[in-house]
Structure formats: C-alpha cells, structure tokens
Scaffold this motif. Structure first.
Motif, PDB file in Angstrom:
ATOM      1  N   ASP A   1     -65.357  34.522   0.172  1.00 37.49           N
ATOM      2  CA  ASP A   1     -64.093  34.416   0.908  1.00 37.49           C
ATOM      3  C   ASP A   1     -62.886  34.721   0.030  1.00 37.49           C
ATOM      4  O   ASP A   1     -61.824  35.106   0.533  1.00 37.49           O
ATOM      5  CB  ASP A   1     -63.936  33.017   1.510  1.00 37.49           C
ATOM      6  CG  ASP A   1     -64.890  32.764   2.664  1.00 37.49           C
ATOM      7  OD1 ASP A   1     -65.416  33.748   3.231  1.00 37.49           O
ATOM      8  OD2 ASP A   1     -65.124  31.578   2.997  1.00 37.49           O
ATOM      9  N   GLU A   2     -63.044  34.531  -1.293  1.00 39.76           N
ATOM     10  CA  GLU A   2     -61.938  34.767  -2.215  1.00 39.76           C
ATOM     11  C   GLU A   2     -62.118  36.046  -3.022  1.00 39.76           C
ATOM     12  O   GLU A   2     -61.460  36.252  -4.045  1.00 39.76           O
ATOM     13  CB  GLU A   2     -61.771  33.563  -3.150  1.00 39.76           C
ATOM     14  CG  GLU A   2     -61.417  32.278  -2.396  1.00 39.76           C
ATOM     15  CD  GLU A   2     -61.110  31.113  -3.309  1.00 39.76           C
ATOM     16  OE1 GLU A   2     -60.803  31.354  -4.497  1.00 39.76           O
ATOM     17  OE2 GLU A   2     -61.177  29.961  -2.838  1.00 39.76           O
ATOM     18  N   GLY A   3     -63.014  36.923  -2.547  1.00 47.48           N
ATOM     19  CA  GLY A   3     -63.183  38.213  -3.198  1.00 47.48           C
ATOM     20  C   GLY A   3     -64.056  38.202  -4.423  1.00 47.48           C
ATOM     21  O   GLY A   3     -64.114  39.179  -5.173  1.00 47.48           O
TER      22      GLY A   3
ATOM     23  N   TYR B   1     -60.507  36.124  -6.908  1.00 49.90           N
ATOM     24  CA  TYR B   1     -59.825  35.030  -7.593  1.00 49.90           C
ATOM     25  C   TYR B   1     -60.559  33.702  -7.464  1.00 49.90           C
ATOM     26  O   TYR B   1     -59.951  32.636  -7.546  1.00 49.90           O
ATOM     27  CB  TYR B   1     -58.385  34.894  -7.073  1.00 49.90           C
ATOM     28  CG  TYR B   1     -58.229  34.901  -5.569  1.00 49.90           C
ATOM     29  CD1 TYR B   1     -58.238  33.719  -4.842  1.00 49.90           C
ATOM     30  CD2 TYR B   1     -58.073  36.098  -4.876  1.00 49.90           C
ATOM     31  CE1 TYR B   1     -58.095  33.724  -3.462  1.00 49.90           C
ATOM     32  CE2 TYR B   1     -57.929  36.120  -3.493  1.00 49.90           C
ATOM     33  CZ  TYR B   1     -57.939  34.935  -2.794  1.00 49.90           C
ATOM     34  OH  TYR B   1     -57.807  34.942  -1.424  1.00 49.90           O
ATOM     35  N   PHE B   2     -61.895  33.730  -7.302  1.00 52.93           N
ATOM     36  CA  PHE B   2     -62.635  32.480  -7.218  1.00 52.93           C
ATOM     37  C   PHE B   2     -62.713  31.774  -8.564  1.00 52.93           C
ATOM     38  O   PHE B   2     -63.045  30.586  -8.618  1.00 52.93           O
ATOM     39  CB  PHE B   2     -64.043  32.720  -6.670  1.00 52.93           C
ATOM     40  CG  PHE B   2     -64.786  31.449  -6.354  1.00 52.93           C
ATOM     41  CD1 PHE B   2     -64.391  30.627  -5.314  1.00 52.93           C
ATOM     42  CD2 PHE B   2     -65.880  31.053  -7.122  1.00 52.93           C
ATOM     43  CE1 PHE B   2     -65.053  29.445  -5.025  1.00 52.93           C
ATOM     44  CE2 PHE B   2     -66.563  29.869  -6.836  1.00 52.93           C
ATOM     45  CZ  PHE B   2     -66.145  29.065  -5.784  1.00 52.93           C
ATOM     46  N   ASP B   3     -62.398  32.469  -9.654  1.00 48.19           N
ATOM     47  CA  ASP B   3     -62.439  31.818 -10.966  1.00 48.19           C
ATOM     48  C   ASP B   3     -61.531  30.597 -11.009  1.00 48.19           C
ATOM     49  O   ASP B   3     -61.767  29.655 -11.773  1.00 48.19           O
ATOM     50  CB  ASP B   3     -62.052  32.806 -12.070  1.00 48.19           C
ATOM     51  CG  ASP B   3     -60.668  33.401 -11.883  1.00 48.19           C
ATOM     52  OD1 ASP B   3     -60.448  34.071 -10.864  1.00 48.19           O
ATOM     53  OD2 ASP B   3     -59.804  33.179 -12.758  1.00 48.19           O
ATOM     54  N   ARG B   4     -60.494  30.562 -10.157  1.00 50.84           N
ATOM     55  CA  ARG B   4     -59.599  29.406 -10.113  1.00 50.84           C
ATOM     56  C   ARG B   4     -60.286  28.174  -9.514  1.00 50.84           C
ATOM     57  O   ARG B   4     -59.818  27.054  -9.709  1.00 50.84           O
ATOM     58  CB  ARG B   4     -58.367  29.739  -9.268  1.00 50.84           C
ATOM     59  CG  ARG B   4     -57.620  30.980  -9.717  1.00 50.84           C
ATOM     60  CD  ARG B   4     -56.550  31.347  -8.699  1.00 50.84           C
ATOM     61  NE  ARG B   4     -55.959  32.646  -8.968  1.00 50.84           N
ATOM     62  CZ  ARG B   4     -55.104  33.255  -8.152  1.00 50.84           C
ATOM     63  NH1 ARG B   4     -54.743  32.654  -7.018  1.00 50.84           N
ATOM     64  NH2 ARG B   4     -54.605  34.445  -8.463  1.00 50.84           N
ATOM     65  N   SER B   5     -61.359  28.399  -8.772  1.00 48.11           N
ATOM     66  CA  SER B   5     -62.036  27.295  -8.079  1.00 48.11           C
ATOM     67  C   SER B   5     -63.313  26.845  -8.765  1.00 48.11           C
ATOM     68  O   SER B   5     -63.996  25.941  -8.264  1.00 48.11           O
ATOM     69  CB  SER B   5     -62.358  27.717  -6.641  1.00 48.11           C
ATOM     70  OG  SER B   5     -61.180  28.106  -5.955  1.00 48.11           O
ATOM     71  N   LEU B   6     -63.692  27.467  -9.878  1.00 49.76           N
ATOM     72  CA  LEU B   6     -64.933  27.096 -10.556  1.00 49.76           C
ATOM     73  C   LEU B   6     -64.862  25.651 -11.039  1.00 49.76           C
ATOM     74  O   LEU B   6     -63.864  25.209 -11.607  1.00 49.76           O
ATOM     75  CB  LEU B   6     -65.187  28.032 -11.734  1.00 49.76           C
ATOM     76  CG  LEU B   6     -65.475  29.497 -11.373  1.00 49.76           C
ATOM     77  CD1 LEU B   6     -65.505  30.354 -12.631  1.00 49.76           C
ATOM     78  CD2 LEU B   6     -66.786  29.627 -10.607  1.00 49.76           C
ATOM     79  N   ALA B   7     -65.957  24.922 -10.826  1.00 49.62           N
ATOM     80  CA  ALA B   7     -65.993  23.508 -11.199  1.00 49.62           C
ATOM     81  C   ALA B   7     -66.434  23.295 -12.642  1.00 49.62           C
ATOM     82  O   ALA B   7     -65.948  22.382 -13.318  1.00 49.62           O
ATOM     83  CB  ALA B   7     -66.919  22.747 -10.250  1.00 49.62           C
ATOM     84  N   VAL B   8     -67.385  24.121 -13.120  1.00 50.85           N
ATOM     85  CA  VAL B   8     -67.891  23.909 -14.478  1.00 50.85           C
ATOM     86  C   VAL B   8     -67.926  25.189 -15.309  1.00 50.85           C
ATOM     87  O   VAL B   8     -67.623  25.148 -16.509  1.00 50.85           O
ATOM     88  CB  VAL B   8     -69.311  23.280 -14.462  1.00 50.85           C
ATOM     89  CG1 VAL B   8     -69.257  21.822 -14.062  1.00 50.85           C
ATOM     90  CG2 VAL B   8     -70.274  24.057 -13.569  1.00 50.85           C
ATOM     91  N   TYR B   9     -68.288  26.314 -14.720  1.00 54.62           N
ATOM     92  CA  TYR B   9     -68.499  27.530 -15.514  1.00 54.62           C
ATOM     93  C   TYR B   9     -67.216  27.924 -16.248  1.00 54.62           C
ATOM     94  O   TYR B   9     -66.147  28.051 -15.654  1.00 54.62           O
ATOM     95  CB  TYR B   9     -68.965  28.683 -14.640  1.00 54.62           C
ATOM     96  CG  TYR B   9     -69.359  29.889 -15.466  1.00 54.62           C
ATOM     97  CD1 TYR B   9     -70.645  30.008 -15.986  1.00 54.62           C
ATOM     98  CD2 TYR B   9     -68.431  30.887 -15.765  1.00 54.62           C
ATOM     99  CE1 TYR B   9     -71.004  31.087 -16.771  1.00 54.62           C
ATOM    100  CE2 TYR B   9     -68.778  31.962 -16.557  1.00 54.62           C
ATOM    101  CZ  TYR B   9     -70.060  32.061 -17.059  1.00 54.62           C
ATOM    102  OH  TYR B   9     -70.411  33.131 -17.854  1.00 54.62           O
ATOM    103  N   GLY B  10     -67.341  28.099 -17.583  1.00 52.09           N
ATOM    104  CA  GLY B  10     -66.208  28.506 -18.398  1.00 52.09           C
ATOM    105  C   GLY B  10     -65.183  27.416 -18.648  1.00 52.09           C
ATOM    106  O   GLY B  10     -64.111  27.690 -19.192  1.00 52.09           O
ATOM    107  N   ARG B  11     -65.512  26.144 -18.310  1.00 46.63           N
ATOM    108  CA  ARG B  11     -64.524  25.062 -18.400  1.00 46.63           C
ATOM    109  C   ARG B  11     -64.887  24.037 -19.496  1.00 46.63           C
ATOM    110  O   ARG B  11     -64.669  22.851 -19.342  1.00 46.63           O
ATOM    111  CB  ARG B  11     -64.367  24.359 -17.049  1.00 46.63           C
ATOM    112  CG  ARG B  11     -63.878  25.266 -15.940  1.00 46.63           C
ATOM    113  CD  ARG B  11     -63.570  24.480 -14.662  1.00 46.63           C
ATOM    114  NE  ARG B  11     -62.474  23.540 -14.890  1.00 46.63           N
ATOM    115  CZ  ARG B  11     -62.600  22.220 -14.768  1.00 46.63           C
ATOM    116  NH1 ARG B  11     -63.783  21.678 -14.434  1.00 46.63           N
ATOM    117  NH2 ARG B  11     -61.561  21.422 -14.980  1.00 46.63           N
TER     118      ARG B  11
END
Length: 304
Positions: free
Chosen positions: A238-240, A257-267
């Motif tokens: 949904d976010e491309g 832009y789903f990277d803004r919604s990632l819960a754990v990956y890369g965090r």
C-alpha cells in the motif's frame, strides 16, 4: 534485494502501461543482462504482444502472444513469456522514447504504437531478462483460474497471496524441515516472496525469534506467522514497498516509503514499538537479523 511487495508494485505498473502493446524492437546494451540469448532477444520479441504481467514471489513475467492471435497456443502448449528477475538493483521503467538513455541501461524495448519504452536498468547487473517457455498449466486455483508459469521458476513455491498456496501443506513441510524458522521463510522452494526484511517484520509481529525450531511450532502459531507475513507485506504494498535507496523504484521511477513503518528491520538500538526494549542486531547467514530481546526471546533449543 526487492521482495514480494516491491516486485508486485512493478508488476502492477507493467500491467497498466505495457499489457496489450505490441513490441516493435528490442536492443540489448549489455549481454549479461539477458544471459543465454543476447543475440536472439530482438528476434524473439519483435512483433509479439504482451498479454499481461504476472508474478510469483520475486519473479515477474510478461506472457507473449503473436499480434492479432488468440491467447494461448495449440492444445498442450502454454506459449512463452519474457521473464524478469530484478536482482539487487534491477529496474523496469516506462520511459518516453525520446528521453535520455540511463547510465546503467541494459535493455531497451520499443513498441509499435510509438509510446513509452520499457527499459531495463541495472547498476550491478545481477538481474536479467529471458524469453522462456511457459510450463503446462498448474491445477486450477480456487477461483478457477489456470495459470502457466515459466519453466525456470517452476520449482519456486507459490507465495502466500496466491490462490494455489496451501496453508496445511506449508505447515506440514515447514515442521519437517527441522531448521530455524527464518531460514525456512527464506527458502523459496517452501514459500516464495519473503526476504530478509519482511521475515524479520513478520517474526516480530508473531513474537518469534528467528532461530525458533520449525518442528516446535504449532499449527496455530504457523497460521499466526502467515497472517503476520501477509499483513506486513500488504501494508508495504500500500505504501509502494520499502526503498532504502534510489535503486528500488516503481515503473515511473518513484520510491516506496514503507521503511518509515518498519518495526525492527534496520532499527538496531532503537526502542521496540511494542515494549520499548532496544532492538538487537544479530549475524544471520552472512547478513543481519533484527528482533526485540523481550518480545522475541531466544529459545533454548534454537537452530543457529
């Protein structure tokens, strides 16, 4: 590498912009981008109509027909398709024919209607295009649809959004693997489309550590994990999709832009969105795995 949501974004763009169009020319600018048939691609594609845009897991294909002919070949023949794998940096772009050529342009396909080109751009040249025969059709899906698949990807398992995906069979095969759950999720012969990003995200939602033994999972827990995988990939779609750099774009060159919604990956070291515990990064199969130490405790009988 693009995963299911990113590839599905591209498929939808191809369905909109190139389906139903007839190919007038194909120019190969880098032979490695078409692997086995660099000198033949133009002849194989010229005059062929793109019937639709299909996907399984991380693979895309464009079924080909002859201009003016009815879809499908003689009985027992499934036809051919232009198969695409994007690799790590491949892009299929719909570009006006008089636009400047991209620096890493590998294949340029022009159409009889004189409209936008289809261009395959690949900085690292790990992706490829290939004209391949389609296999005999699979058994009809629950919706009654019969869909041939390209022979080179016939061994790839259905992805969790396909009608032919069998949850009970997946659960049984998963438990027989006797390996860590994340390693199993990345096995494209078991389930396709799930890569490192969405495996970590689904496991976080299901509160499972990546090394949890597959044989220890209940049918209910496996169903929960599948639901989590479908949910996170649907949200990403949904976010491309997830774009960490300019290499992951749709057919119009736009990033997701789903990277803004990632819960754990890369965090790594950032607070868990559920409990606030700092996210941990662990080495996994020459890459990284991200999880929450509190929500996803390491099992004592982990497969490492």
């Amino acid at each position: 590498m693009p995963e299911l949501p990113e590839v599905e974004v591209v498929r939808r763009g191809l369905e909109r912009w190139v389906s139903g169009r007839t190919i007038a020319s194909a120019e190969v600018l880098h032979p490695r981008a078409v692997r086995r048939n660099a000198g033949e691609l133009a002849d194989q594609l010229k005059g062929r109509e793109i019937r639709s845009a299909e996907r399984r897991g991380k693979y895309l294909w464009l079924p080909l027909g002859d201009e003016g002919a009815e879809p499908g070949g003689p009985e027992g023949e499934a036809g051919e398709a232009l198969l695409a794998h994007l690799g790590m940096s491949g892009q299929l772009l719909v570009i006006e024919p008089d636009a400047p050529l991209e620096k890493h342009l590998r294949v340029r396909i022009g159409f009889a209607d004189g409209g936008s080109d289809l261009r395959f751009v690949d900085q690292r040249t790990f992706g490829h295009l290939l004209v391949a025969p389609l296999t005999a059709p699979e058994p009809p899906s629950r919706g009654g649809r019969v869909r041939p698949v390209p022979e080179p990807v016939a061994h790839i398992a259905p992805d969790p959004f396909e009608d032919v995906f069998d949850e009970a069979e997946f659960a049984a095969r998963l438990r027989r693997r006797r390996t860590g759950i994340k390693r199993a999720l990345l096995d494209q012969s078991l389930i396709s489309g799930v890569g490192n990003i969405y495996a970590d995200e689904a496991l976080w939602r299901a509160r499972l550590h990546w090394a949890r033994p597959t044989e220890s999972l209940s049918t209910k827990k496996i169903a929960e994990l599948l639901g989590a995988a479908r949910a996170v990939m649907s949200e990403a779609l949904d976010e491309g999709g997830t774009s960490f750099d300019s290499l992951y774009v749709d057919v119009n060159g736009e990033s997701g832009y789903f990277d803004r919604s990632l819960a754990v990956y890369g965090r790594r070291d950032e607070p868990c969105r559920r409990c606030g515990t700092p996210i941990r990064r662990e080495a996994f199969m020459n890459r990284s795995s991200y999880s929450c130490p509190r929500c996803q405790p390491r099992p004592r009988d982990a497969h490492l």
